[in-house]
Design a protein around this motif. Structure first.
Motif, PDB file in Angstrom:
ATOM      1  N   LYS A   1      -5.928   1.322  -2.776  1.00  6.35           N
ATOM      2  CA  LYS A   1      -4.911   0.414  -2.546  1.00  6.35           C
ATOM      3  C   LYS A   1      -3.467   0.804  -2.233  1.00  6.35           C
ATOM      4  O   LYS A   1      -2.646   0.055  -0.737  1.00  6.35           O
ATOM      5  CB  LYS A   1      -4.312   0.428  -4.057  1.00  6.35           C
ATOM      6  CG  LYS A   1      -5.325  -0.168  -4.737  1.00  6.35           C
ATOM      7  CD  LYS A   1      -4.575  -2.001  -5.258  1.00  6.35           C
ATOM      8  CE  LYS A   1      -5.540  -2.139  -6.244  1.00  6.35           C
ATOM      9  NZ  LYS A   1      -6.024  -3.671  -6.187  1.00  6.35           N
TER      10      LYS A   1
ATOM     11  N   ALA B   1       2.559  -5.686 -11.462  1.00  5.95           N
ATOM     12  CA  ALA B   1       1.686  -5.548 -12.327  1.00  5.95           C
ATOM     13  C   ALA B   1       0.048  -4.657 -11.551  1.00  5.95           C
ATOM     14  O   ALA B   1      -0.119  -4.917 -10.573  1.00  5.95           O
ATOM     15  CB  ALA B   1       1.469  -6.918 -12.881  1.00  5.95           C
ATOM     16  N   SER B   2      -0.211  -4.339 -12.724  1.00  8.55           N
ATOM     17  CA  SER B   2      -1.572  -3.636 -12.122  1.00  8.55           C
ATOM     18  C   SER B   2      -2.324  -2.853 -13.324  1.00  8.55           C
ATOM     19  O   SER B   2      -1.906  -3.416 -14.640  1.00  8.55           O
ATOM     20  CB  SER B   2      -0.786  -2.158 -11.710  1.00  8.55           C
ATOM     21  OG  SER B   2      -2.093  -1.351 -11.234  1.00  8.55           O
TER      22      SER B   2
ATOM     23  N   ASN C   1      -4.597   1.239 -10.240  1.00  9.94           N
ATOM     24  CA  ASN C   1      -4.489   1.635  -9.059  1.00  9.94           C
ATOM     25  C   ASN C   1      -3.531   1.352  -8.255  1.00  9.94           C
ATOM     26  O   ASN C   1      -3.062   1.925  -7.381  1.00  9.94           O
ATOM     27  CB  ASN C   1      -5.783   0.665  -8.127  1.00  9.94           C
ATOM     28  CG  ASN C   1      -6.857   2.036  -9.029  1.00  9.94           C
ATOM     29  OD1 ASN C   1      -6.887   3.181  -9.572  1.00  9.94           O
ATOM     30  ND2 ASN C   1      -7.866   1.447  -8.846  1.00  9.94           N
ATOM     31  N   THR C   2      -3.458  -0.337  -8.122  1.00  4.90           N
ATOM     32  CA  THR C   2      -1.838  -0.249  -7.503  1.00  4.90           C
ATOM     33  C   THR C   2      -0.386   0.183  -8.110  1.00  4.90           C
ATOM     34  O   THR C   2       0.129   0.646  -7.266  1.00  4.90           O
ATOM     35  CB  THR C   2      -1.409  -1.924  -8.089  1.00  4.90           C
ATOM     36  OG1 THR C   2      -2.639  -2.232  -7.678  1.00  4.90           O
ATOM     37  CG2 THR C   2      -0.755  -2.556  -6.540  1.00  4.90           C
TER      38      THR C   2
ATOM     39  N   PHE D   1      -3.560  -8.116 -18.201  1.00  2.39           N
ATOM     40  CA  PHE D   1      -3.098  -7.814 -16.211  1.00  2.39           C
ATOM     41  C   PHE D   1      -2.647  -9.764 -16.255  1.00  2.39           C
ATOM     42  O   PHE D   1      -2.110  -9.367 -15.660  1.00  2.39           O
ATOM     43  CB  PHE D   1      -4.884  -7.595 -15.687  1.00  2.39           C
ATOM     44  CG  PHE D   1      -3.235  -7.442 -14.012  1.00  2.39           C
ATOM     45  CD1 PHE D   1      -3.373  -6.781 -13.528  1.00  2.39           C
ATOM     46  CD2 PHE D   1      -4.386  -9.233 -13.775  1.00  2.39           C
ATOM     47  CE1 PHE D   1      -2.729  -7.127 -12.172  1.00  2.39           C
ATOM     48  CE2 PHE D   1      -3.376  -8.787 -11.313  1.00  2.39           C
ATOM     49  CZ  PHE D   1      -3.242  -8.389 -11.344  1.00  2.39           C
TER      50      PHE D   1
ATOM     51  N   PRO E   1     -15.735  -5.635  -4.477  1.00  2.82           N
ATOM     52  CA  PRO E   1     -15.809  -6.179  -5.685  1.00  2.82           C
ATOM     53  C   PRO E   1     -14.978  -6.889  -5.330  1.00  2.82           C
ATOM     54  O   PRO E   1     -13.944  -7.088  -4.627  1.00  2.82           O
ATOM     55  CB  PRO E   1     -15.178  -4.722  -6.532  1.00  2.82           C
ATOM     56  CG  PRO E   1     -15.864  -3.775  -5.199  1.00  2.82           C
ATOM     57  CD  PRO E   1     -16.086  -3.917  -4.343  1.00  2.82           C
TER      58      PRO E   1
ATOM     59  N   ASN F   1      -8.546  -7.373  -1.270  1.00  8.22           N
ATOM     60  CA  ASN F   1      -9.431  -6.458  -0.277  1.00  8.22           C
ATOM     61  C   ASN F   1     -10.257  -8.013   0.574  1.00  8.22           C
ATOM     62  O   ASN F   1     -10.162  -7.602   1.745  1.00  8.22           O
ATOM     63  CB  ASN F   1     -10.932  -6.090  -0.491  1.00  8.22           C
ATOM     64  CG  ASN F   1     -10.548  -4.487  -0.586  1.00  8.22           C
ATOM     65  OD1 ASN F   1      -9.013  -4.107   0.157  1.00  8.22           O
ATOM     66  ND2 ASN F   1     -10.185  -4.182  -1.611  1.00  8.22           N
TER      67      ASN F   1
ATOM     68  N   ILE G   1     -10.677  -4.772 -12.070  1.00  5.01           N
ATOM     69  CA  ILE G   1     -11.142  -6.254 -11.461  1.00  5.01           C
ATOM     70  C   ILE G   1     -11.218  -6.647 -13.359  1.00  5.01           C
ATOM     71  O   ILE G   1     -11.798  -8.370 -13.061  1.00  5.01           O
ATOM     72  CB  ILE G   1     -12.032  -6.847 -11.261  1.00  5.01           C
ATOM     73  CG1 ILE G   1     -13.945  -6.162 -11.982  1.00  5.01           C
ATOM     74  CG2 ILE G   1     -12.243  -5.498  -9.785  1.00  5.01           C
ATOM     75  CD1 ILE G   1     -15.280  -6.092 -11.514  1.00  5.01           C
TER      76      ILE G   1
ATOM     77  N   ALA H   1     -15.705  -0.316 -11.577  1.00  2.00           N
ATOM     78  CA  ALA H   1     -15.408  -1.542 -10.265  1.00  2.00           C
ATOM     79  C   ALA H   1     -16.374  -1.398  -9.524  1.00  2.00           C
ATOM     80  O   ALA H   1     -16.672  -2.783  -9.196  1.00  2.00           O
ATOM     81  CB  ALA H   1     -13.783  -2.358 -10.460  1.00  2.00           C
TER      82      ALA H   1
HETATM   83  N1  F0G Z   1     -11.367  -2.374  -6.951  1.00  2.00           N
HETATM   84  C1  F0G Z   1     -10.522  -1.305  -7.974  1.00  2.00           C
HETATM   85  C2  F0G Z   1     -10.659   0.136  -7.876  1.00  2.00           C
HETATM   86  C3  F0G Z   1      -9.648  -1.571  -7.866  1.00  2.00           C
HETATM   87  O1  F0G Z   1      -8.360  -0.906  -8.670  1.00  2.00           O
HETATM   88  C4  F0G Z   1      -9.445  -3.147  -7.784  1.00  2.00           C
HETATM   89  C5  F0G Z   1      -7.758  -4.009  -8.066  1.00  2.00           C
HETATM   90  C6  F0G Z   1     -10.283  -3.764  -7.177  1.00  2.00           C
HETATM   91  C7  F0G Z   1     -11.579  -3.077  -6.832  1.00  2.00           C
HETATM   92  C8  F0G Z   1      -9.858  -5.334  -6.904  1.00  2.00           C
HETATM   93  O2  F0G Z   1      -9.335  -5.557  -5.483  1.00  2.00           O
HETATM   94  O3  F0G Z   1      -7.782  -6.932  -6.442  1.00  2.00           O
HETATM   95  O4  F0G Z   1      -8.340  -6.910  -3.702  1.00  2.00           O
HETATM   96  O5  F0G Z   1      -9.947  -7.813  -5.271  1.00  2.00           O
HETATM   97  N2  F0G Z   1      -6.753  -3.840  -8.675  1.00  2.00           N
HETATM   98  C9  F0G Z   1      -5.816  -4.115  -8.836  1.00  2.00           C
HETATM   99  C10 F0G Z   1      -4.667  -3.163  -9.765  1.00  2.00           C
HETATM  100  C11 F0G Z   1      -5.284  -5.446  -9.602  1.00  2.00           C
HETATM  101  O6  F0G Z   1      -3.345  -2.969 -10.651  1.00  2.00           O
HETATM  102  O7  F0G Z   1      -5.214  -1.935  -9.404  1.00  2.00           O
HETATM  103  P1  F0G Z   1      -8.648  -6.746  -5.346  1.00  2.00           P
END
Ligand code: F0G
Length: 471
Positions: free
Chosen positions: A131, A153-154, A157-158, A205, A257, A263, A339, A386
């Motif tokens: 992120k 919102a998260s 990780n965000t 989420f 993922p 991403n 995810i 994830a």
């Molecule tokens: N892997 C991790 C570790 C993530 O934290 C996230 C998304 C994804 C994959 C998916 O990535 O959304 O680009 O397809 N985490 C978000 C969060 C939703 O709020 O931290 P993406």
């Protein structure tokens, strides 16, 4: 919302994704959707006037200047490929120092030849996930327009990333929305430690995402979720670093993922731009891997044949699908909490990426993810559940014959192992109750690669015997 007069870059503008609208907006404006038609926005550049080098190898020059923060950053050393910010406004905390590591043990597990399987270790970022690549870009834009509060919102990780940029720069206050009971302790602890205003709502989420969009509009708070097009500009650089690590050769596959699909959307844009600029001669194939318990993209793409369709994906398919989820009160459910998302906000952009990259979509079960995660760990890296969807997805695609044994495959490890120790410990535990409590209810029935702790009495002879027996 807010505009600012002091933005010096005029190489970039925002453009609506819909070909039927195509409205454009200055980079000084703040939108998370097209104000005219509601579609997602993209950042577009006037490449003719910008200083794009004629070879990617040119970026190697920056390595000798890595004492300068903008050359050290794994995002901003590629600033010529995302020229939307004046250098003095850029906020960097040293993100993007992430290695690409060839891992033969994981290649064996996936079923590809030695030397062909690479893991892009995004867990090595300052907040422990990919992120930060996007946050430095969105945060920079927020700083450009003079924002004082930023929200997201998260699934964890965000929010950790936003909280870190806020507390290390002291430029903004972080306001984070999380679903109650839906965030792993590693991630929650980061947000709390970094001092974010943490709003825990009774919901998941998808509910938090809906609310944060309403609230940020009402209170004029800058939104950093991946509906923010500047976020995705930063995430393009993950692919630049992959190419850099491969001595600028294009791999055959990128496996990532899929959650909110930021991403995958960013990767598609990165490769499309590099190809259009003549900086690469071919585009790798993209594989986006859903969790089976949060498989909207996989269902829409593979069962309902939803496609980009020149920018006009069949909205009725999407509406019908979501109406079906609502009618069944169906909520996303997976151990891969990162995810655990049923309404991916970047769905249409991801469809475009899949088109550009001749992509495929698959889903993997929690069992497959946890086994893959254990293999990643046992081979010297480490990731959260994830992230292991990428490795489990590569294995599945190899078994199907879609990925060939000789293909060069890059799996993105999106988040660090320490983000979710509960899942890891439950996988390796000897305590059947703990296993069932955390994993059993998710349909995980075995831990093929468990490394179980050996329990012994507090007695020297017993301890020595246990070591001799087990080593
Ligand atoms: N892997 C991790 C570790 C993530 O934290 C996230 C998304 C994804 C994959 C998916 O990535 O959304 O680009 O397809 N985490 C978000 C969060 C939703 O709020 O931290 P993406």
């Amino acid at each position: 919302m807010a505009t600012s007069a002091d933005i010096v870059t005029d190489l970039a503008h925002q453009v609506c994704l819909s070909p039927d609208c195509g409205s454009t907006f200055d980079v000084g404006e703040v939108h998370t959707a097209c104000p005219k038609c509601g579609s997602l926005l993209d950042i577009a550049y006037d490449w003719e006037r910008s200083q794009v080098p004629d070879s990617l190898r040119w970026f190697e020059k920056k390595w000798s200047r890595r004492n300068e923060p903008l050359c050290r950053s794994g995002v901003w050393r590629f600033s010529e490929l995302l020229p939307f910010a004046p250098p003095e406004k850029i906020v960097t905390i040293g993100e993007g120092q992430t290695p690409l590591i060839a891992t033969d043990g994981v290649a064996k597990y996936v079923g590809t030849n030695p030397g062909t399987l690479f893991l892009e270790y995004e867990g090595m970022n300052p907040s422990g996930s990919f992120k930060d690549n996007g946050m430095t870009a969105a945060f920079t834009h927020a700083h450009m327009i003079g924002a004082k509060r930023a929200a997201c919102a998260s699934t964890g990780n965000t929010s950790a990333s936003l909280a870190l940029y806020c507390c290390s720069s002291k430029l903004m206050q972080a306001v984070i929305f999380i679903g109650s009971g839906k965030i792993s302790y590693g991630k929650l602890s980061q947000a709390l430690d970094y001092g974010a205003l943490t709003i825990q709502i009774a919901g998941d989420f998808d509910d938090a995402m809906h609310r944060v969009q309403q609230v940020s509009k009402e209170l004029g708070i800058y939104l950093v979720n991946s509906v923010n097009p500047f976020r995705l500009e930063g995430q393009k650089t993950i692919m630049y670093r992959v190419l850099e690590s491969l001595d600028w050769q294009v791999p055959d596959w990128i496996v990532v993922p899929g959650g909110n699909l930021g991403n995958s959307s960013a990767f598609g844009k990165a490769f499309h731009e590099l190809h259009s600029l003549g900086l690469i001669d071919r585009i790798p194939r993209l594989a986006v891997i859903n969790a089976a318990g949060a498989n909207t993209l996989n269902s829409l793409y593979n069962s309902h044949n939803l496609r980009w369709n020149g920018g006009r994906p069949d909205q009725s398919i999407i509406n019908k699908y979501y109406a079906g989820l609502d009618a069944a009160s169906s909520k996303a459910d997976t151990i891969a909490s990162a995810i655990e998302i049923n309404r991916p906000v970047n769905l249409t952009k991801c469809l475009r990426a899949l088109e550009w990259c001749d992509g495929v979509v698959r889903e993997v079960t929690d069992q497959q993810m946890l086994d893959a995660k254990a293999q990643v760990g046992a081979n010297g890296l480490g990731c959260e559940p994830a992230s292991a969807a990428s490795v489990a997805g590569a294995k599945l695609l190899r078994e199907e014959g879609v990925i060939a044994p000789s293909d060069r495959v890059v799996c993105i490890l999106t988040g660090h192992q320490l983000k979710d120790p509960t899942a890891t410990v439950a996988y390796h535990t000897t305590d059947q109750e703990e296993f069932n409590r955390v994993l059993g209810k998710r349909g995980v029935s075995r831990a093929a690669f468990a490394n179980r702790a050996v329990k012994v009495e507090n007695d020297l002879d017993e301890i020595v015997r246990a070591i001799q027996l087990n080593s």
